[in-house]
Design a protein around this motif. Structure first.
Motif, PDB file in Angstrom:
ATOM      1  N   GLU A  37       5.128  36.457  40.483  1.00 35.36           N
ATOM      2  CA  GLU A  37       6.374  35.963  40.508  1.00 35.36           C
ATOM      3  C   GLU A  37       6.441  34.440  40.879  1.00 35.36           C
ATOM      4  OE1 GLU A  37      10.897  36.873  42.543  1.00 35.36           O
ATOM      5  OE2 GLU A  37       9.182  38.084  43.065  1.00 35.36           O
ATOM      6  N   ARG A  38       5.646  34.165  41.864  1.00 34.16           N
ATOM      7  CA  ARG A  38       5.604  32.957  42.360  1.00 34.16           C
ATOM      8  C   ARG A  38       5.385  31.700  41.409  1.00 34.16           C
ATOM      9  NH1 ARG A  38       1.181  35.458  44.793  1.00 34.16           N
ATOM     10  NH2 ARG A  38      -0.866  34.570  44.274  1.00 34.16           N
ATOM     11  N   ASP A  39       4.405  31.988  40.382  1.00 26.58           N
ATOM     12  CA  ASP A  39       3.876  31.228  39.496  1.00 26.58           C
ATOM     13  C   ASP A  39       4.977  31.301  38.308  1.00 26.58           C
ATOM     14  OD1 ASP A  39       1.430  31.400  40.610  1.00 26.58           O
ATOM     15  OD2 ASP A  39       1.137  33.375  39.467  1.00 26.58           O
ATOM     16  N   ILE A  40       6.267  31.669  38.327  1.00 26.06           N
ATOM     17  CA  ILE A  40       7.213  31.551  37.306  1.00 26.06           C
ATOM     18  C   ILE A  40       8.493  30.813  37.793  1.00 26.06           C
ATOM     19  CG2 ILE A  40       8.770  32.928  35.570  1.00 26.06           C
ATOM     20  CD1 ILE A  40       5.789  33.269  35.098  1.00 26.06           C
ATOM     21  N   ILE A  44      13.916  31.082  29.714  1.00 23.62           N
ATOM     22  CA  ILE A  44      15.094  30.872  28.754  1.00 23.62           C
ATOM     23  C   ILE A  44      14.711  31.656  27.586  1.00 23.62           C
ATOM     24  CG2 ILE A  44      16.224  29.247  27.053  1.00 23.62           C
ATOM     25  CD1 ILE A  44      15.590  27.087  28.847  1.00 23.62           C
ATOM     26  N   VAL A  45      15.433  32.844  27.465  1.00 24.55           N
ATOM     27  CA  VAL A  45      15.311  33.941  26.328  1.00 24.55           C
ATOM     28  C   VAL A  45      16.488  33.616  25.373  1.00 24.55           C
ATOM     29  CG1 VAL A  45      15.246  36.244  25.841  1.00 24.55           C
ATOM     30  CG2 VAL A  45      14.639  35.538  28.409  1.00 24.55           C
ATOM     31  N   SER A  46      15.961  33.479  24.115  1.00 23.62           N
ATOM     32  CA  SER A  46      16.812  33.256  23.056  1.00 23.62           C
ATOM     33  C   SER A  46      16.430  34.283  21.981  1.00 23.62           C
ATOM     34  CB  SER A  46      16.291  31.954  22.274  1.00 23.62           C
ATOM     35  OG  SER A  46      15.239  31.793  21.803  1.00 23.62           O
ATOM     36  N   SER A  47      17.503  35.117  21.500  1.00 23.69           N
ATOM     37  CA  SER A  47      17.299  36.097  20.438  1.00 23.69           C
ATOM     38  C   SER A  47      18.248  35.780  19.385  1.00 23.69           C
ATOM     39  CB  SER A  47      18.126  37.137  21.296  1.00 23.69           C
ATOM     40  OG  SER A  47      17.526  37.632  22.372  1.00 23.69           O
ATOM     41  N   THR A  48      17.774  36.275  18.137  1.00 25.52           N
ATOM     42  CA  THR A  48      18.513  36.332  16.804  1.00 25.52           C
ATOM     43  C   THR A  48      19.818  36.987  17.072  1.00 25.52           C
ATOM     44  OG1 THR A  48      17.235  38.228  16.129  1.00 25.52           O
ATOM     45  CG2 THR A  48      16.576  36.065  15.430  1.00 25.52           C
ATOM     46  N   ALA A  69      14.949  31.870  37.579  1.00 18.67           N
ATOM     47  CA  ALA A  69      16.088  31.600  36.951  1.00 18.67           C
ATOM     48  C   ALA A  69      15.922  31.903  35.398  1.00 18.67           C
ATOM     49  CB  ALA A  69      16.291  30.078  37.046  1.00 18.67           C
ATOM     50  N   LEU A  70      16.919  32.676  35.098  1.00 16.50           N
ATOM     51  CA  LEU A  70      16.925  33.430  33.777  1.00 16.50           C
ATOM     52  C   LEU A  70      18.147  33.033  32.897  1.00 16.50           C
ATOM     53  CD1 LEU A  70      15.897  37.215  34.823  1.00 16.50           C
ATOM     54  CD2 LEU A  70      14.336  35.329  33.781  1.00 16.50           C
ATOM     55  N   LEU A  71      17.950  32.640  31.763  1.00 17.19           N
ATOM     56  CA  LEU A  71      19.064  32.283  30.765  1.00 17.19           C
ATOM     57  C   LEU A  71      18.844  32.981  29.515  1.00 17.19           C
ATOM     58  CD1 LEU A  71      21.590  30.502  30.245  1.00 17.19           C
ATOM     59  CD2 LEU A  71      19.883  28.840  29.363  1.00 17.19           C
ATOM     60  N   ASP A  72      19.827  33.635  29.138  1.00 18.25           N
ATOM     61  CA  ASP A  72      19.732  34.499  27.912  1.00 18.25           C
ATOM     62  C   ASP A  72      20.763  33.729  27.129  1.00 18.25           C
ATOM     63  OD1 ASP A  72      19.167  36.577  26.378  1.00 18.25           O
ATOM     64  OD2 ASP A  72      19.325  37.918  27.904  1.00 18.25           O
ATOM     65  N   ILE A  90       8.921  29.604  28.786  1.00 17.97           N
ATOM     66  CA  ILE A  90       8.953  30.085  30.122  1.00 17.97           C
ATOM     67  C   ILE A  90       8.101  28.713  31.050  1.00 17.97           C
ATOM     68  CG2 ILE A  90       7.506  31.377  31.942  1.00 17.97           C
ATOM     69  CD1 ILE A  90       7.103  33.014  28.579  1.00 17.97           C
ATOM     70  N   TYR A  91       8.832  28.184  31.907  1.00 18.07           N
ATOM     71  CA  TYR A  91       8.291  27.228  32.847  1.00 18.07           C
ATOM     72  C   TYR A  91       7.516  27.935  33.844  1.00 18.07           C
ATOM     73  CZ  TYR A  91      11.138  24.294  30.135  1.00 18.07           C
ATOM     74  OH  TYR A  91      11.853  23.569  29.070  1.00 18.07           O
TER      75      TYR A  91
END
Length: 487
Positions: A37-40, A44-48, A69-72, A90-91
């Motif tokens: 977890e500390r490495d992430i 940003i998750v993008s879906s069709t 931080a997550l963004l869908d 993924i950053y």
């Protein structure tokens, strides 16, 4: 900060299938890169547009990534896009591999890793890079294996240059007496054995090192002298263990083509550079049986840089008939030279693994630092001592080999078969369909060695056996050569 990508596809638009795809992708991605977890930093998750039953990013949160931080988002509808596709940007705090799974690999085939293999490699200790250049030695098939494979009762082996007459009876008797002592460790210093060698060769005790076959001595020499930036010089067609020893140490290998099936010593000199540490001369050479003479060897040593060690492998020396064969005892005190002898050939102790190195005391003492204690077992030491004492058996084996060699030559001439004159216990012959002939002979109970592994596709190396064995060889060989190869 680093930006990495991952993607996958979903089988159908259901919460269960979206979770299944995301779990697989996220686990594979983090395992492949050893991320925690500390490495992430963020994802940003993008879906069709056709993925509506659940938010894919939510399944990352469920795995405990509370501080990431997550963004869908829903990606724009693009022509010819892959349906039911999820992409991740993924950053991270450290570099890693991108990963595309399932049908998403069509988007970026170069990122479609064989995940299970890659993860397993990550979980396992990584071997040294030098090992990737090593080709394992492939010995000839043993008699028992051929019997089982082809349902045969009578099999002869003329492939590994073993003594067809076996060891000295004195050696066998000595081993029988020593059996009661096998609960004890052998003499780690090999004192009695080396004392016998010193007496036999008329040299000093300190000039000998013994090994578990000459193969071990080649490995010990490599460990003693070779660093990763060094190199060795060998013939292009010769015993493969020289290259093995160098590759094991990460050293380079320079190969010099044979000239008339013989070592080209002038060619060796041209290849030697400032990083050359070892030159190997197999004399008689395996698989050709040819030799360099004493005069040729001494001339080579005279021109050789003094910081290059010559390893003169004389495994078949006791079979040599040529009066010009080198006398190493006249050379080892004047040149950087180590001579290897073995008890696997004329002494008939191949199964016991006994090799000997002979050189100046300074060379021996350096190699001794790499030798493990008890490397030559108790029975092997005792049998080797008795073998040296049984001069009659050695002379008998020499005469029989010389006689059988002449008969073999005569048969080759009568059959119109090209052969290389040999100073060893084998003869190299040239025949059409060599590989096919070797395989067919194997099926019918005669094991010979294809020389293809040496780079000689049209040649067969035949070990010289007893008169009866050679008669069986010739009968079967001519039968197969003249039309007995199965389709």
């Amino acid at each position: 900060m680093y930006a990495l990508r991952a993607a996958t596809t979903v089988e159908e638009n259901t919460k269960e299938k979206i979770k299944e795809a995301m779990d697989e992708l996220w686990l594979s991605f983090t395992e492949l890169n050893s991320f925690r977890e500390r490495d992430i930093i963020s994802v940003i998750v993008s879906s069709t547009e056709d993925i509506k039953a659940a938010y894919p990013a939510s399944f990352i949160r469920l795995k405990g990534y509370e501080n990431v931080a997550l963004l869908d988002v829903t990606q724009l509808n693009i022509a010819n896009q892959i349906p039911l596709c999820i992409r991740l940007l993924i950053y991270t705090t450290k570099p890693g591999r991108n990963l595309y799974l399932r049908k998403a690999t069509k988007l970026r085939p170069e990122w479609g890793w064989p995940v299970e293999k890659a993860i397993e490699e990550k979980r396992s200790p990584k071997p040294r890079g030098a090992l990737s250049k090593i080709k394992p030695y492939v010995p000839g098939k043993p008699i028992d294996e051929v019997k089982r494979e082809y349902s045969l009762e009578d099999v002869i082996k003329l492939a590994s240059n073993e003594n067809p007459f076996g060891p000295s009876k004195k050696a066998l008797e000595t081993m029988a007496k020593k059996l009661q002592s096998v609960s004890l460790y052998p003499d780690g210093a090999n004192y009695d054995f080396k004392s016998k060698l010193a007496s036999f060769y008329g040299l000093d005790f300190s000039q000998f090192i013994v090994g578990n076959g000459s193969d071990e001595l080649i490995k010990l020499i490599s460990e003693t002298y070779l660093d990763e930036e060094d190199n060795i010089v060998i013939a292009d067609i010769t015993f493969s263990e020289y290259e093995f020893g160098a590759r094991l140490m990460g050293a380079g290998v320079k190969k010099v083509p044979l000239k008339s099936f013989t070592h080209d010593l002038d060619g060796f000199l041209r290849e030697i550079d400032e990083r050359t540490k070892l030159c190997y001369i197999c004399n008689p050479n395996n698989p050709t049986g040819t030799i360099v003479t004493h005069q040729e060897l001494e001339g080579f040593l005279d021109r050789l840089p003094t910081n290059v060690l010559v390893v003169l492998d004389e495994a078949y020396a006791e079979y040599a008939e040529n009066p010009k064969y080198p006398d190493f005892k006249k050379l080892i005190d004047s040149y950087p030279l180590i001579v290897l002898r073995t008890f696997s050939k004329i002494y008939g102790l191949a199964g016991l693994r006994v090799g000997v190195g002979i050189a100046g005391e300074n060379i021996i003492s350096s190699i001794e630092k790499t030798r493990e204690p008890f490397n030559v077992n108790l029975l092997a030491q005792a049998a080797a001592i008795s073998s040296l004492e049984d001069i009659g058996h050695r002379d008998f084996c020499f005469r029989e080999n010389a006689s059988m060699k002449r008969e073999f030559y005569n048969k080759c001439k009568a059959e119109g078969i090209e052969y290389v004159e040999s100073e060893a216990s084998f003869v190299l012959i040239r025949v059409e369909r060599a590989k096919d002939i070797v395989q067919e002979m194997l099926k019918k109970g005669v094991i010979v060695r294809s020389a293809a592994s040496f780079g000689l596709d049209d040649y067969i190396r035949v070990s010289l056996g007893t008169k009866q064995q050679m008669e069986k060889f010739w009968n079967l060989f001519t039968e197969i050569r003249d039309g007995g190869i199965s389709k």
